[in-house]
Design an enzyme around this catalytic site. Structure first.
Site: not given
Ligand SMILES: [Zn+2]
Length: 238
Positions: A2, A82
């Site tokens: 967040k 990622h």
């Molecule tokens: Zn991480």
């Protein structure tokens, strides 16, 4: 993940007076054209359809480094290491680090990417897998942990052998002791030693945030690392 983590970090930077030693810039919004430099058109189209607002990119820091307007650029926000070309992964949907490194490659022959998040920086590694102009070194929890990939062997003589002319350091704080997701036992001082060490090479350095799920520790860690980057002592008060 967040944005409150960043608000807390920013407030600590203000309260320690570190803001007086840095210049603060608002990153520009990434365009569809920029995002599709890595991601497939279909994937970005899909993301736009489910979430219409754009994202900010860490590229702004690379531009400052390329223009030699600063030695160190810092962006704790974003840093979605990622994200893959055509798929989201582990809270990450657009690989903003790719865009930052792409910008550095305009002026630098070799860029070293180091990732000290507890998770493998697989998205960045995969994005530059076929070029020798970017080397990716990720320190992370190995096996039986998201993603279960990576390599145990540590970096040795990377700086000497690879001789990068710019360094990108991902300072993911989920590798700290007491993280809600991570299971490493790094102290904030230990984590910041990585910043101190990479800074000692005196190369253009782009410092980035990353994971970090005990938000008080994230704000403390990134504030302390900013102080380390500024060669400034700050009092350890709770
Ligand atoms: Zn991480």
């Amino acid at each position: 993940m967040k944005p409150h983590r960043l608000r807390m970090t920013h407030n600590l930077l203000l309260n320690y007076g570190l803001y007086r030693k840095i210049e603060i810039y608002r990153p520009h919004k990434a365009t569809t054209e920029e995002m599709t430099k890595y991601h497939s058109d279909d994937y970005i189209k899909f993301l736009k359809s489910i979430r219409p607002d754009n994202i900010s990119v860490v590229k702004a820091g690379s531009v400052k480094l390329n223009r030699q307007q600063t030695d160190i650029a810092v962006n704790w926000a974003g840093v979605l290491h990622h994200a893959k070309k055509s798929e989201a992964s582990g809270f990450c949907y657009v690989n903003d680090i790719f865009l930052a490194i792409l910008e550095l490659l305009k002026y630098h022959q070799r860029v070293l990417y180091i990732d000290i998040d507890i998770h493998h920086g697989d998205g960045v590694e995969e994005a530059f897998y076929t070029t020798d102009r970017v080397m990716s070194v990720s320190f992370h929890k190995y096996r039986e942990y998201f993603l279960g990939t990576g390599d145990l062997r540590m970096m040795a003589k990377v700086m000497e052998m690879y001789q990068p002319s710019a360094v990108v350091l991902q300072c993911g704080a989920d590798s700290l002791s007491g993280d809600r997701l991570g299971c490493f036992n790094l102290t904030i001082c230990g984590h910041a030693k990585c910043v101190e060490y990479m800074k000692s090479f005196n190369l253009p350095l782009l410092m980035l945030g990353g994971g970090g799920y005990t938000i008080r520790n994230v704000a403390r860690c990134w504030t302390y690392e900013m102080a380390v980057a500024l060669d400034t002592d700050i009092p350890d008060v709770s």
